[in-house]
Design an enzyme around this catalytic site. Structure first.
Site, PDB file in Angstrom:
ATOM      1  N   HIS A 121     -86.194   9.949 -11.357  1.00 14.71           N
ATOM      2  CA  HIS A 121     -86.439  10.491 -12.691  1.00 14.71           C
ATOM      3  C   HIS A 121     -85.099  11.080 -13.179  1.00 14.71           C
ATOM      4  O   HIS A 121     -84.312  11.554 -12.368  1.00 14.71           O
ATOM      5  CB  HIS A 121     -87.481  11.603 -12.516  1.00 14.71           C
ATOM      6  N   ASP A 198     -88.283  15.511  -4.429  1.00 15.42           N
ATOM      7  CA  ASP A 198     -88.950  15.750  -5.709  1.00 15.42           C
ATOM      8  C   ASP A 198     -90.399  15.277  -5.567  1.00 15.42           C
ATOM      9  O   ASP A 198     -90.669  14.083  -5.536  1.00 15.42           O
ATOM     10  CB  ASP A 198     -88.194  14.973  -6.795  1.00 15.42           C
ATOM     11  N   GLN A 201     -94.460  13.836  -8.590  1.00 11.32           N
ATOM     12  CA  GLN A 201     -95.406  12.733  -8.780  1.00 11.32           C
ATOM     13  C   GLN A 201     -96.303  12.543  -7.560  1.00 11.32           C
ATOM     14  O   GLN A 201     -97.322  11.866  -7.646  1.00 11.32           O
ATOM     15  CB  GLN A 201     -94.596  11.453  -9.048  1.00 11.32           C
ATOM     16  N   LYS A 224     -98.830  18.575 -13.461  1.00 13.68           N
ATOM     17  CA  LYS A 224     -99.279  17.254 -13.010  1.00 13.68           C
ATOM     18  C   LYS A 224    -100.395  17.385 -11.976  1.00 13.68           C
ATOM     19  O   LYS A 224    -100.883  16.410 -11.432  1.00 13.68           O
ATOM     20  CB  LYS A 224     -98.100  16.472 -12.441  1.00 13.68           C
ATOM     21  N   CYS A 362     -88.411   8.160 -18.366  1.00 12.66           N
ATOM     22  CA  CYS A 362     -87.340   9.006 -17.831  1.00 12.66           C
ATOM     23  C   CYS A 362     -86.693   8.373 -16.608  1.00 12.66           C
ATOM     24  O   CYS A 362     -86.254   9.084 -15.694  1.00 12.66           O
ATOM     25  CB  CYS A 362     -87.825  10.403 -17.472  1.00 12.66           C
TER      26      CYS A 362
END
Ligand SMILES: *Cc1c(COP(=O)(O)O)cnc(C)c1O
Length: 404
Positions: A121, A198, A201, A224, A362
């Site tokens: 991202h 990260d 997600q 999220k 992104c």
């Protein structure tokens, strides 16, 4: 298995209509919807105990402080961090990454190397480029293949004694690929590099265990995960968080201030300057409780079913191509209809009440790899149904008829 009807009743927004049709919300990879318990927690905070935390002796301030610190404990428990003070509450993934990228400025020298993945991202690319500009460090990229998987042989070749940091997402937001982070972390540690994952997600789909992963830093956003926007988390191993300098100066993050010298507060407050998103932090904790009450094993199993069903149904449409075909992926389907711009598909689909995302998500480098301007992305959550997927398939067929 999941009681879909009951779960859907938890989300008031799912009863609304868009353009005269029932809303079908398939933009979960951008942000999730919010269950009533989380909305109630927000209303309760502002109705009953809105106050600034950590500095008041009055009752409201103590109640707010207790609730906020309880939320931190819930985050610690969820991610299985060793210590509560290893959890920094931030404004989200982007903020968390910037705390680390800025902090490493003083720890890197010219010629040091940082490895990122091709599946990142933008929020996980740009801060490292800025860090390289400040320090003279060099950015290296683990490439991807046609299926949207990282090419691990090249990762092995990129690693060396010059590698100081490795950054990758746990799951790609654009393609849904689940990356082999255990292997990435272990190999980075073998050359003495730190690893940041990260998890923005991944966290809606899996429950990461930071101790089992032995990861140095792990970051995520509440929005999220059925929580509100503007709040997220940074997990860091205690030794690393102690080593890094504070990100912002201000209230809350000091121990003692004089004009000659200021000493910083201990963890986690050292990284939490200013009044935080108190209500958001509390609601984040409630969102984690909600997701855990449904159970991540149940969520993953059901979303997998949706992924298989959606993949099969969409591929029945002639000329439809799916990007991101790793065997190891979550409920994200990125696709295009041949020669039709994704934006046009998204517009027609929205007219029929269906929310998908179109564009580069992104993640422009991924689109460049496939030589496409973007994709249509449908991302499924545990509150979605197969009937909704059928509606999507019908709407895409309609778009194809109108546009080709
Ligand atoms: C959404 C997302 C981000 C950015 O999260 P913010 O909440 O906007 O800070 C970063 N990485 C991935 C993989 C994401 O999906």
């Amino acid at each position: 298995m999941l009681d879909l009807q009951k779960i859907r009743e938890d989300f008031p927004i799912l009863t609304r209509e868009v353009n005269g049709k029932p809303l079908v919300y398939f933009d979960n990879a951008a942000t999730s919807q919010t269950p009533q318990v989380v909305i109630d927690a927000i209303v309760d905070y502002y109705s009953n105990y809105n106050a600034n935390i950590h500095r008041g002796v009055h009752t409201l301030s103590q109640e707010a402080t207790d609730a906020y610190e309880m939320a931190r404990k819930k985050v610690q428990k969820h991610f299985n961090a060793t210590h509560t003070h290893e959890i920094i509450l931030t404004s989200g993934t982007t903020h968390s990454i910037n705390i680390i990228a800025t902090g490493f400025t003083s720890l890197l020298s010219e010629g040091d190397e940082i490895i990122v993945s091709a599946l990142e991202h933008h929020s996980n690319i740009v801060p490292w480029q800025m860090l390289c500009e400040r320090t003279g460090a060099i950015l290296k990229v683990i490439p991807m293949n046609e299926d949207g998987e990282l090419v691990m042989d090249v990762y092995d070749q990129l690693l060396s004694n010059s590698t100081k940091l490795v950054f990758t997402n746990h799951i790609s937001n654009a393609l849904g690929t689940i990356n082999p982070i255990e292997e990435i972390i272990e190999k980075a540690h073998n050359v003495g590099a730190a690893v940041l994952i990260d998890g923005a997600q991944a966290c809606p789909h899996v429950k990461p265990d930071v101790q089992a992963l032995d990861v140095d830093f792990y970051v995520a956003s509440a929005h999220k995960l059925c929580g509100p926007t503007g709040v997220g988390m940074l997990y860091g191993k205690e030794e690393w968080l102690n080593k890094l300098p504070p990100y912002q100066g201000g209230g809350e993050m000091i121990e003692q201030v004089t004009f000659e010298k200021t000493t910083y507060a201990g963890l986690p407050h050292k990284f939490e300057a200013g009044t935080p998103n108190i209500c958001g932090g509390i609601a984040f904790g409630v969102a984690l409780d909600y997701m855990n009450s449904i159970g991540f094993d149940n969520i993953a199993a059901y979303e997998n079913e949706l992924l298989e069903y959606g993949t099969q149904k969409l591929l029945e449409i002639e000329g439809l191509k799916i990007y991101g075909t790793s065997k190891n992926k979550t409920s994200v389907i990125s696709f295009n209809l041949d020669n039709i711009h994704p934006y046009d598909v998204g517009t027609i689909v929205d007219k029929l009440g269906i929310a998908v995302r179109t564009g580069h998500h992104c993640a422009q480098p991924i689109m460049d790899f496939y030589k496409i301007p973007g994709t249509v992305r449908a991302s499924f959550s545990f509150y979605n149904t197969k009937e909704e997927i059928d509606a999507l398939v019908e709407s895409v067929k309609k778009a194809k008829m109108m546009l080709s």
